[in-house]
Scaffold this motif. Structure first.
Motif, PDB file in Angstrom:
ATOM      1  N   ALA A   2       0.651  -1.315   0.084  1.00 25.78           N
ATOM      2  CA  ALA A   2       0.022  -0.069  -0.107  1.00 25.78           C
ATOM      3  C   ALA A   2       0.867   1.372   0.223  1.00 25.78           C
ATOM      4  CB  ALA A   2      -1.059   0.075   1.322  1.00 25.78           C
ATOM      5  N   PRO A   3       1.951   1.360   0.920  1.00 25.33           N
ATOM      6  CA  PRO A   3       2.401   2.621   0.886  1.00 25.33           C
ATOM      7  C   PRO A   3       3.503   2.752  -0.350  1.00 25.33           C
ATOM      8  CG  PRO A   3       3.440   1.190   2.639  1.00 25.33           C
ATOM      9  CD  PRO A   3       2.112   0.534   1.980  1.00 25.33           C
ATOM     10  N   LYS A   4       3.928   1.733  -0.856  1.00 24.86           N
ATOM     11  CA  LYS A   4       4.685   1.848  -2.086  1.00 24.86           C
ATOM     12  C   LYS A   4       3.798   2.273  -3.342  1.00 24.86           C
ATOM     13  CE  LYS A   4       7.873  -1.770  -1.645  1.00 24.86           C
ATOM     14  NZ  LYS A   4       8.503  -3.228  -1.702  1.00 24.86           N
ATOM     15  N   ALA A   5       2.311   2.024  -3.242  1.00 21.23           N
ATOM     16  CA  ALA A   5       1.587   2.539  -4.375  1.00 21.23           C
ATOM     17  C   ALA A   5       1.465   4.079  -4.123  1.00 21.23           C
ATOM     18  CB  ALA A   5       0.028   2.142  -4.050  1.00 21.23           C
ATOM     19  N   ASP A  26       2.879   7.156  -6.963  1.00 14.11           N
ATOM     20  CA  ASP A  26       1.863   8.273  -7.214  1.00 14.11           C
ATOM     21  C   ASP A  26       2.679   9.393  -7.144  1.00 14.11           C
ATOM     22  OD1 ASP A  26      -0.105   6.250  -8.217  1.00 14.11           O
ATOM     23  OD2 ASP A  26      -1.201   6.750  -6.155  1.00 14.11           O
ATOM     24  N   LEU A  27       3.308   9.677  -5.766  1.00 15.57           N
ATOM     25  CA  LEU A  27       3.762  10.832  -5.591  1.00 15.57           C
ATOM     26  C   LEU A  27       5.169  10.937  -6.651  1.00 15.57           C
ATOM     27  CD1 LEU A  27       4.153  10.879  -1.800  1.00 15.57           C
ATOM     28  CD2 LEU A  27       3.066  12.656  -3.224  1.00 15.57           C
ATOM     29  N   LYS A  28       5.944   9.901  -6.958  1.00  8.96           N
ATOM     30  CA  LYS A  28       6.883  10.010  -7.719  1.00  8.96           C
ATOM     31  C   LYS A  28       6.503  10.253  -9.155  1.00  8.96           C
ATOM     32  CE  LYS A  28      11.031   7.333  -8.997  1.00  8.96           C
ATOM     33  NZ  LYS A  28      11.893   5.995  -8.839  1.00  8.96           N
ATOM     34  N   ARG A  29       5.504   9.847  -9.567  1.00  5.91           N
ATOM     35  CA  ARG A  29       5.157  10.052 -11.122  1.00  5.91           C
ATOM     36  C   ARG A  29       4.611  11.489 -10.923  1.00  5.91           C
ATOM     37  NH1 ARG A  29       1.028   6.646 -10.801  1.00  5.91           N
ATOM     38  NH2 ARG A  29       2.380   4.871 -11.546  1.00  5.91           N
ATOM     39  N   GLU A  30       3.948  12.173 -10.252  1.00  8.20           N
ATOM     40  CA  GLU A  30       3.670  13.500  -9.896  1.00  8.20           C
ATOM     41  C   GLU A  30       4.916  14.654 -10.127  1.00  8.20           C
ATOM     42  OE1 GLU A  30       1.236  16.801 -10.375  1.00  8.20           O
ATOM     43  OE2 GLU A  30       0.751  14.734 -10.658  1.00  8.20           O
ATOM     44  N   ALA A  52       6.998  21.249  -7.134  1.00  7.44           N
ATOM     45  CA  ALA A  52       7.961  20.102  -7.054  1.00  7.44           C
ATOM     46  C   ALA A  52       8.719  20.034  -5.942  1.00  7.44           C
ATOM     47  CB  ALA A  52       8.955  20.538  -8.300  1.00  7.44           C
ATOM     48  N   MET A  53       8.864  21.152  -5.299  1.00  9.68           N
ATOM     49  CA  MET A  53       9.583  21.074  -4.071  1.00  9.68           C
ATOM     50  C   MET A  53       8.593  20.618  -2.792  1.00  9.68           C
ATOM     51  SD  MET A  53      12.368  22.544  -4.151  1.00  9.68           S
ATOM     52  CE  MET A  53      13.081  22.958  -2.458  1.00  9.68           C
ATOM     53  N   GLU A  54       7.392  21.027  -2.761  1.00 11.72           N
ATOM     54  CA  GLU A  54       6.378  20.326  -1.736  1.00 11.72           C
ATOM     55  C   GLU A  54       6.357  18.842  -2.092  1.00 11.72           C
ATOM     56  OE1 GLU A  54       2.502  22.442  -2.725  1.00 11.72           O
ATOM     57  OE2 GLU A  54       3.385  24.239  -2.039  1.00 11.72           O
ATOM     58  N   LEU A  55       6.436  18.451  -3.329  1.00 13.02           N
ATOM     59  CA  LEU A  55       6.252  17.008  -3.558  1.00 13.02           C
ATOM     60  C   LEU A  55       7.560  16.423  -3.176  1.00 13.02           C
ATOM     61  CD1 LEU A  55       4.684  17.039  -7.248  1.00 13.02           C
ATOM     62  CD2 LEU A  55       3.665  16.109  -5.128  1.00 13.02           C
ATOM     63  N   GLU A  56       8.841  16.939  -3.265  1.00  8.75           N
ATOM     64  CA  GLU A  56       9.863  16.248  -2.649  1.00  8.75           C
ATOM     65  C   GLU A  56       9.826  16.184  -1.113  1.00  8.75           C
ATOM     66  OE1 GLU A  56      13.395  18.478  -3.963  1.00  8.75           O
ATOM     67  OE2 GLU A  56      13.284  17.850  -6.137  1.00  8.75           O
ATOM     68  N   GLU A  57       9.370  17.123  -0.275  1.00 10.32           N
ATOM     69  CA  GLU A  57       9.290  17.002   0.818  1.00 10.32           C
ATOM     70  C   GLU A  57       8.288  15.960   1.344  1.00 10.32           C
ATOM     71  OE1 GLU A  57       7.850  20.882   2.376  1.00 10.32           O
ATOM     72  OE2 GLU A  57       9.732  21.936   1.730  1.00 10.32           O
ATOM     73  N   LYS A  58       7.245  15.717   0.383  1.00 10.38           N
ATOM     74  CA  LYS A  58       6.214  14.656   0.795  1.00 10.38           C
ATOM     75  C   LYS A  58       7.076  13.366   0.915  1.00 10.38           C
ATOM     76  CE  LYS A  58       1.717  16.977  -0.328  1.00 10.38           C
ATOM     77  NZ  LYS A  58       0.622  16.990  -1.108  1.00 10.38           N
ATOM     78  N   MET A  59       7.671  13.280  -0.316  1.00 10.34           N
ATOM     79  CA  MET A  59       8.491  11.890  -0.795  1.00 10.34           C
ATOM     80  C   MET A  59       9.350  11.633   0.561  1.00 10.34           C
ATOM     81  SD  MET A  59       7.963  10.326  -3.443  1.00 10.34           S
ATOM     82  CE  MET A  59       9.536   9.713  -4.273  1.00 10.34           C
ATOM     83  N   GLN A  60      10.174  12.768   1.105  1.00  9.71           N
ATOM     84  CA  GLN A  60      11.099  12.523   2.135  1.00  9.71           C
ATOM     85  C   GLN A  60      10.762  12.003   3.286  1.00  9.71           C
ATOM     86  OE1 GLN A  60      13.520  16.043   2.054  1.00  9.71           O
ATOM     87  NE2 GLN A  60      14.339  15.456  -0.164  1.00  9.71           N
ATOM     88  N   GLY A  61       9.222  12.804   3.461  1.00 12.30           N
ATOM     89  CA  GLY A  61       8.401  12.710   4.826  1.00 12.30           C
ATOM     90  C   GLY A  61       7.868  11.229   4.778  1.00 12.30           C
TER      91      GLY A  61
END
Length: 654
Positions: A565-568, A572-576, A645-654
């Motif tokens: 589940a978390p990988k999915a 999505d985040l990575k794609r965006e 893009a910066m916001e998405l990077e922060e989410k990926m790291q979080g």
């Protein structure tokens, strides 16, 4: 399209206010109408409202268009009704149905006639459709948003002063929700919290809004178009006030460059004509060039607008280090406690802004500092302090039988008549206006005379209560410039956030009867307030717990989620993120290409030969304007994409 003004001309007597001017208003427009005082801003609003007839052109409006116009003339309205009832007159249809229901109820008490019952049922449905059950709540919400307390709602309209009456009438207009809402200086009658409320409300307003205001912060937050009334024309700019200033500067720069290049071209051609007009072999060519010059459409030189006359405050004496000290000061009006054992100190060089909602005691504190308001406690004046106090009630000190110029001469400032006339020009008194009697001036004009007297007073300590209320933007800028160079100290009350941000180095706020001091600018104070609000807010988990009902049972243990589940979610985040990064790269390439194009077009416009060909010049000018606009849009899109893009990077790291 709600309204279309096409090539309209309006004349007032022998004076032309607007000539061949056009304006199209569509739903969602937030138009800031700007211009110097007297150029025709309010006149344009009255033309749109149907109060004035144009002498040329056409005005087209959609069928059944509703227009709400907020202006000073509304103050002639009088009533003994409560302000809640005045506000509710916005719902005229619902009130009419409510009255019919009351009459039907009275009849049904004596008769159970089927026809009456059916009519009563129909009226109930109509009342519900008009949202009649919520009109009191809606009205109360808007009135309280504009600064009235719940207790005020049942007070008669006649008990309130002019500024508060204007708020009631503004509330009524807002509640009517017209297709086009026209607001003439709405912030003049509001304090900071009410201005902020109005900004939030109008942001989601469904219709079009046209605003005349000298409050730059308000325009920056509210408008998406600027229309400037200048030299009998309407000049259109996209964006807010800051965007307008940038675009106008660019337009002026381009026009000046085009003018200078054309002048070079004209001088070259004239030299050729002068040199060869008498020479037989070149005479025909010289004559041809002369004819071409006669037909040439001339680029006008940039008009720098009204001359920037400087206001200068002069200080006669240097005061001591401390100008005024307040110790254990208390002040109350009946049960309303303004100050309670408050302490404060004003030092040499302080430029203090008193901030807060109306009714918190800002003007009262100014009068306490000035020594004109009785209070308990101690006020200790400093050494060599020369005070000048500007406030609305100071207008009573003007000599009604004096002419404006004589009123300033009577201050004994030692300034020449030319200097005094120049200063009065800053306050919008031009030419023979300076010989008008004080008696015939409007309230706003008297206020400007009183403010001019403050400037020439040579005081080293100024107290200013809403000094910008009756000034246009040009005059406000001059006053800001003068106060920036002023060597004395001052305390001011103003709802104009731009003015406060440019003049104050300290902020005072009255909180629970105490004077709270913040050492810094208005922008720094706002940032500090935000940090304090965040620090005071409970953590997210704690807030969630508070929001949950006390009786909520403890949640049952939840089975572990599948690892996939978390990988999915990550995918999505990575794609965006990849999508945003790709968009950033594309926009960077587009920006580089557009910058190169703009530079090339600038080179074309710098070529004097282009001005000999009218069509070629026009095409080059249009191409440059189009490329510049595309570049500006691309840069804004890049900023948005980069932030995302910066916001998405922060989410990926979080």
């Amino acid at each position: 399209m709600l309204i279309a003004l096409q090539d309209i001309t309006f004349e007032f007597g022998a004076r032309t206010i607007l000539e061949d001017s056009s304006l199209h208003i569509v739903p969602g427009d937030r138009i800031g109408l700007i211009g110097l005082n007297g150029t025709g801003k309010s006149t344009l609003l009255r033309i749109i409202n149907g109060e004035y007839s144009i002498s040329k052109g056409s005005i087209n409006k959609i069928k059944n268009l509703s227009i709400g116009f907020f202006n000073q003339d509304l103050l002639s309205f009088e009533t003994e009704e409560s302000i809640l009832n005045v506000g509710m007159t916005a719902f005229a249809e619902a009130l009419k149905v409510e009255k019919e229901l009351e009459e039907l109820t009275a009849k049904l008490e004596h008769s159970q006639d089927d026809e009456l019952l059916h009519l009563y049922s129909d009226k109930l449905h109509e009342f519900d459709t008009l949202d009649g059950y919520n009109i009191r709540h809606k009205t109360a919400t808007v009135l309280e948003g504009l600064g009235f307390s719940t207790a005020d709602l049942d007070r008669p309209y006649s008990e309130f002063s002019g500024g508060w009456r204007m708020r009631v009438l503004l509330a009524k207009l807002i509640l009517q929700q017209p297709d086009v809402l026209m607001l003439d200086e709405p912030t003049n009658h509001l304090d900071l919290p009410s201005i902020e409320w109005l900004e939030k409300y109008l942001t989601g307003y469904a219709g079009a809004v046209i605003i005349v205001s000298h409050d730059r912060f308000f325009l920056d937050k509210m408008v998406n178009k600027i229309v400037e009334v200048y030299q009998q024309q309407l000049h259109h700019y996209a964006g807010n006030y800051n965007d307008y200033e940038e675009e106008k500067s660019l337009r002026r720069e381009l026009q000046q460059r085009a003018y200078e290049n054309q002048q070079d071209y004209i001088r070259q051609q004239e030299r050729f004509i002068e040199r060869f007009k008498a020479k037989a072999s070149k005479a025909a060519q010289a004559q041809s060039i002369a004819k071409r010059l006669d037909k040439l459409e001339r680029v006008e030189q940039v008009d720098n607008g009204p001359s920037k006359i400087r206001m200068n405050f002069t200080v006669d004496k240097m005061p001591g280090k401390i100008l005024s000290t307040l110790r254990d000061v208390s002040k109350a009006f009946g049960p309303l406690e303004i100050l309670k054992n408050a302490n404060a100190e004003i030092n040499r060089g302080d430029k203090i802004a008193l901030i807060g909602a109306n009714g918190k005691g800002k003007s009262t504190l100014l009068r306490v500092i000035a020594g004109t308001e009785p209070f308990t406690g101690e006020r200790i004046p400093g050494h060599n302090v020369v005070t000048s106090f500007y406030a609305q009630h100071q207008l009573e000190s003007l000599d009604l039988d004096s002419e404006i110029l004589d009123e300033l001469k009577s201050c004994g400032s030692g300034r020449s008549e030319m200097e005094l006339r120049s200063l009065l020009g800053c306050f919008l008194f031009q030419g023979d206006d300076v010989f008008k009697k004080i008696r015939i001036l409007s309230g706003g004009e008297k206020a400007r005379v009183a403010l001019a007297k403050v400037i020439i007073s040579q005081a080293n300590f100024l107290m200013l209560d809403e000094p910008t209320n009756h000034l246009d933007m040009n005059s406000v800028e001059m006053l800001i410039d003068a106060l920036g160079k002023y060597e004395g100290s001052l305390v001011l009350v103003s709802h104009d956030r731009y003015f406060v941000s440019k003049t104050a180095n300290k902020i005072w706020e009255i909180v629970d009867g105490e004077i709270k001091e913040f050492k810094g600018t208005y922008a720094e104070w706002e940032e500090w307030k935000k940090r304090m609000a965040l620090a005071a807010a409970p953590p997210k988990q704690e807030r969630r717990k508070k929001e949950e009902p006390a009786s909520t049972p403890a949640p049952a243990p939840v089975a572990a989620a599948p690892v996939a589940a978390p990988k999915a979610i990550d995918k999505d985040l990575k794609r965006e993120l990849q999508k945003q990064q790709k968009q950033c790269q594309q926009l960077e390439q587009q920006i580089a290409s557009l910058k190169s194009k703009v530079q090339q077009l600038e080179g074309d416009l710098a070529n004097p030969d282009i001005y000999g060909d009218k069509q070629r010049f026009r095409q080059a000018e249009e191409a440059y304007a189009s490329a510049s606009s595309q570049l500006s849009t691309a840069e804004k899109e890049f900023e948005t994409a980069f932030e995302k893009a910066m916001e998405l990077e922060e989410k990926m790291q979080g």
